[in-house]
Design a protein around this motif. Structure first.
Motif, PDB file in Angstrom:
ATOM      1  N   SER A 120      -1.171  -5.898  -4.230  1.00  0.00           N
ATOM      2  CA  SER A 120       0.231  -5.476  -4.213  1.00  0.00           C
ATOM      3  C   SER A 120       0.682  -5.119  -2.800  1.00  0.00           C
ATOM      4  CB  SER A 120       0.424  -4.265  -5.124  1.00  0.00           C
ATOM      5  OG  SER A 120       0.042  -4.565  -6.447  1.00  0.00           O
ATOM      6  N   PRO A 121       1.886  -5.540  -2.374  1.00  0.00           N
ATOM      7  CA  PRO A 121       2.429  -5.152  -1.070  1.00  0.00           C
ATOM      8  C   PRO A 121       2.994  -3.730  -1.117  1.00  0.00           C
ATOM      9  CG  PRO A 121       3.448  -7.177  -1.916  1.00  0.00           C
ATOM     10  CD  PRO A 121       2.752  -6.508  -3.047  1.00  0.00           C
ATOM     11  N   ALA A 122       3.228  -3.184   0.060  1.00  0.00           N
ATOM     12  CA  ALA A 122       3.863  -1.866   0.174  1.00  0.00           C
ATOM     13  C   ALA A 122       4.664  -1.824   1.465  1.00  0.00           C
ATOM     14  CB  ALA A 122       2.825  -0.749   0.163  1.00  0.00           C
ATOM     15  N   LEU A 135       3.263   4.095  11.989  1.00  0.00           N
ATOM     16  CA  LEU A 135       2.281   5.089  12.429  1.00  0.00           C
ATOM     17  C   LEU A 135       1.117   5.188  11.452  1.00  0.00           C
ATOM     18  CD1 LEU A 135       4.673   8.013  13.476  1.00  0.00           C
ATOM     19  CD2 LEU A 135       3.490   6.426  14.993  1.00  0.00           C
ATOM     20  N   SER A 136       1.420   5.090  10.160  1.00  0.00           N
ATOM     21  CA  SER A 136       0.404   5.345   9.147  1.00  0.00           C
ATOM     22  C   SER A 136      -0.555   4.183   8.943  1.00  0.00           C
ATOM     23  CB  SER A 136       1.072   5.705   7.814  1.00  0.00           C
ATOM     24  OG  SER A 136       1.738   4.580   7.263  1.00  0.00           O
ATOM     25  N   VAL A 137      -0.160   2.978   9.367  1.00  0.00           N
ATOM     26  CA  VAL A 137      -1.025   1.812   9.133  1.00  0.00           C
ATOM     27  C   VAL A 137      -1.560   1.221  10.431  1.00  0.00           C
ATOM     28  CG1 VAL A 137       0.046   1.204   6.931  1.00  0.00           C
ATOM     29  CG2 VAL A 137       0.993   0.282   9.059  1.00  0.00           C
ATOM     30  N   VAL A 190       1.151   9.086   1.510  1.00  0.00           N
ATOM     31  CA  VAL A 190       0.907   7.870   2.278  1.00  0.00           C
ATOM     32  C   VAL A 190      -0.506   7.362   2.006  1.00  0.00           C
ATOM     33  CG1 VAL A 190       0.726   6.912   4.607  1.00  0.00           C
ATOM     34  CG2 VAL A 190       2.532   8.565   4.067  1.00  0.00           C
ATOM     35  N   ALA A 191      -1.468   8.281   1.973  1.00  0.00           N
ATOM     36  CA  ALA A 191      -2.861   7.887   1.760  1.00  0.00           C
ATOM     37  C   ALA A 191      -3.029   7.184   0.417  1.00  0.00           C
ATOM     38  CB  ALA A 191      -3.762   9.114   1.836  1.00  0.00           C
ATOM     39  N   ALA A 192      -2.342   7.671  -0.620  1.00  0.00           N
ATOM     40  CA  ALA A 192      -2.456   7.056  -1.937  1.00  0.00           C
ATOM     41  C   ALA A 192      -1.850   5.657  -1.957  1.00  0.00           C
ATOM     42  CB  ALA A 192      -1.777   7.937  -2.984  1.00  0.00           C
ATOM     43  N   VAL A 193      -0.729   5.473  -1.277  1.00  0.00           N
ATOM     44  CA  VAL A 193      -0.107   4.150  -1.210  1.00  0.00           C
ATOM     45  C   VAL A 193      -1.043   3.177  -0.499  1.00  0.00           C
ATOM     46  CG1 VAL A 193       1.815   2.799  -0.280  1.00  0.00           C
ATOM     47  CG2 VAL A 193       2.247   5.040  -1.297  1.00  0.00           C
ATOM     48  N   LYS A 194      -1.624   3.592   0.623  1.00  0.00           N
ATOM     49  CA  LYS A 194      -2.546   2.714   1.349  1.00  0.00           C
ATOM     50  C   LYS A 194      -3.755   2.361   0.489  1.00  0.00           C
ATOM     51  CE  LYS A 194      -3.156   4.966   5.253  1.00  0.00           C
ATOM     52  NZ  LYS A 194      -3.612   5.187   6.661  1.00  0.00           N
ATOM     53  N   ALA A 195      -4.300   3.331  -0.206  1.00  0.00           N
ATOM     54  CA  ALA A 195      -5.459   3.071  -1.056  1.00  0.00           C
ATOM     55  C   ALA A 195      -5.121   2.056  -2.139  1.00  0.00           C
ATOM     56  CB  ALA A 195      -5.945   4.377  -1.675  1.00  0.00           C
ATOM     57  N   ALA A 196      -3.903   2.155  -2.715  1.00  0.00           N
ATOM     58  CA  ALA A 196      -3.493   1.217  -3.754  1.00  0.00           C
ATOM     59  C   ALA A 196      -3.374  -0.200  -3.209  1.00  0.00           C
ATOM     60  CB  ALA A 196      -2.161   1.664  -4.363  1.00  0.00           C
ATOM     61  N   VAL A 197      -2.828  -0.344  -2.001  1.00  0.00           N
ATOM     62  CA  VAL A 197      -2.687  -1.669  -1.397  1.00  0.00           C
ATOM     63  C   VAL A 197      -4.055  -2.260  -1.074  1.00  0.00           C
ATOM     64  CG1 VAL A 197      -1.763  -2.952   0.567  1.00  0.00           C
ATOM     65  CG2 VAL A 197      -0.412  -1.136  -0.471  1.00  0.00           C
TER      66      VAL A 197
END
Length: 308
Positions: A241-243, A248-250, A229-236
């Motif tokens: 790019s959307p995700a 809970l995670s955001v 999850v942390a990697a996806v948030k960092a990429a966004v």
């Protein structure tokens, strides 16, 4: 010594005692963290094995038969002896047995397990809690193999060989940076647009990915696949790019304005977060207590109809 032929499984006998103590299948289910159907199946299995009817069922509850009263007394003694045996072995092994192995999906491991584990330590201060974060498919494999005491998964399905109990709920949401065109538009995006837009996604087998694809159907290939999850948030946060991520995670990023939730026409993605363990067994000790407190500790609320 010839082993007795009519001694049912101890976990099934424990269920029988729970039904007698609680006066109903549903009360025993709450105590054992099992479904009412699972409780009934265990009682019937003991009755078939013994060849004795233990309970009379009625609309007002469940009562022991005369034979059931005798079996209950013997079962209670047998379970007490088993508990003493287990305690004796634990005393010989010392701290080597004071551990709880948990496999949890990324969202649960990162945003819920820490609070549950800290609460559990108050009642089990000598227990070492080992949490293995992984995707939901791998959690299921670990639980089925017996490598962990209990697992926590996301997603719409549970393996038929497992017991499952819903302990929390969240919702998947589409998020972007505030300067993304979707955020500046001020109106919901269409389902078709979401389906055809390459997203930053979790890997196949994750509960987030399975829930998203179940809700949307056929979607275009991801722009990027990441394992946390942390990697996806960092990429966004570092791109345009959307995700799709758990509410809970955001929550923190939505609250401080670093991310914006994007509404989607005619799409909602709520999901259950479930504890799982092998079917036919009952959770005991720290594993049982962890699942109980998780079910009694609702996560932070989310807004199903968030604004773009």
């Amino acid at each position: 010594m010839v082993l007795p032929a009519r001694v049912p499984d101890l976990s099934a006998l424990d269920v029988v005692v729970s039904v007698a103590r609680g006066g109903s299948m549903s009360a025993a289910g709450r105590e054992q963290n099992l479904s009412q159907q699972a409780i009934s199946a265990r009682v019937h299995s003991v009755e078939r094995e013994l060849g004795i009817v233990l309970f009379r069922r009625s609309p007002s509850g469940t009562e022991l038969t005369a034979e059931g009263v005798a079996v209950l007394e013997w079962a209670s003694g047998l379970l007490d002896a088993a508990e003493r045996f287990s305690a004796g072995v634990d005393s010989l092994l010392g701290s080597k047995r004071a551990s709880l192995a948990v496999a949890a999906s990324m969202t649960v491991a990162e945003y819920l397990i820490p609070r549950w584990a800290l609460t559990l330590r108050r009642t089990h201060p000598d227990t070492r809690i080992r949490v293995q974060p992984m995707n939901s498919a791998d959690v299921t494999k670990e639980v089925l193999s017996g490598s962990v005491d209990v697992g926590f998964i996301e997603g719409p399905e549970t393996d038929s060989h497992l017991e499952a109990l819903t302990v929390a709920r969240d919702e998947l949401v589409v998020v972007t940076r505030p300067d993304h065109p979707w955020a500046r538009r001020g109106t919901p995006i269409s389902t078709a647009e979401l389906r055809t837009t390459p997203l930053v996604q979790r890997e196949p087998g994750s509960g987030t990915r399975v829930t998203f694809e179940s809700a949307l159907g056929e979607v275009t290939d991801p722009l990027l696949e990441l394992n946390s999850v942390a990697a996806v948030k960092a990429a966004v946060l570092s791109s345009d790019s959307p995700a799709v991520l758990s509410s809970l995670s955001v929550a923190q990023e939505l609250g401080d304005g670093r991310l914006t939730r994007i509404r989607v026409e005619d799409v909602s993605m709520p999901r259950d977060l479930r504890a799982i363990w092998p079917r036919g067994t009952a959770l005991r000790g720290p594993a049982r207590d962890l699942v109980s407190l998780a079910a009694q500790d609702p996560p932070p609320s989310f807004e199903p109809e968030g604004q773009a």
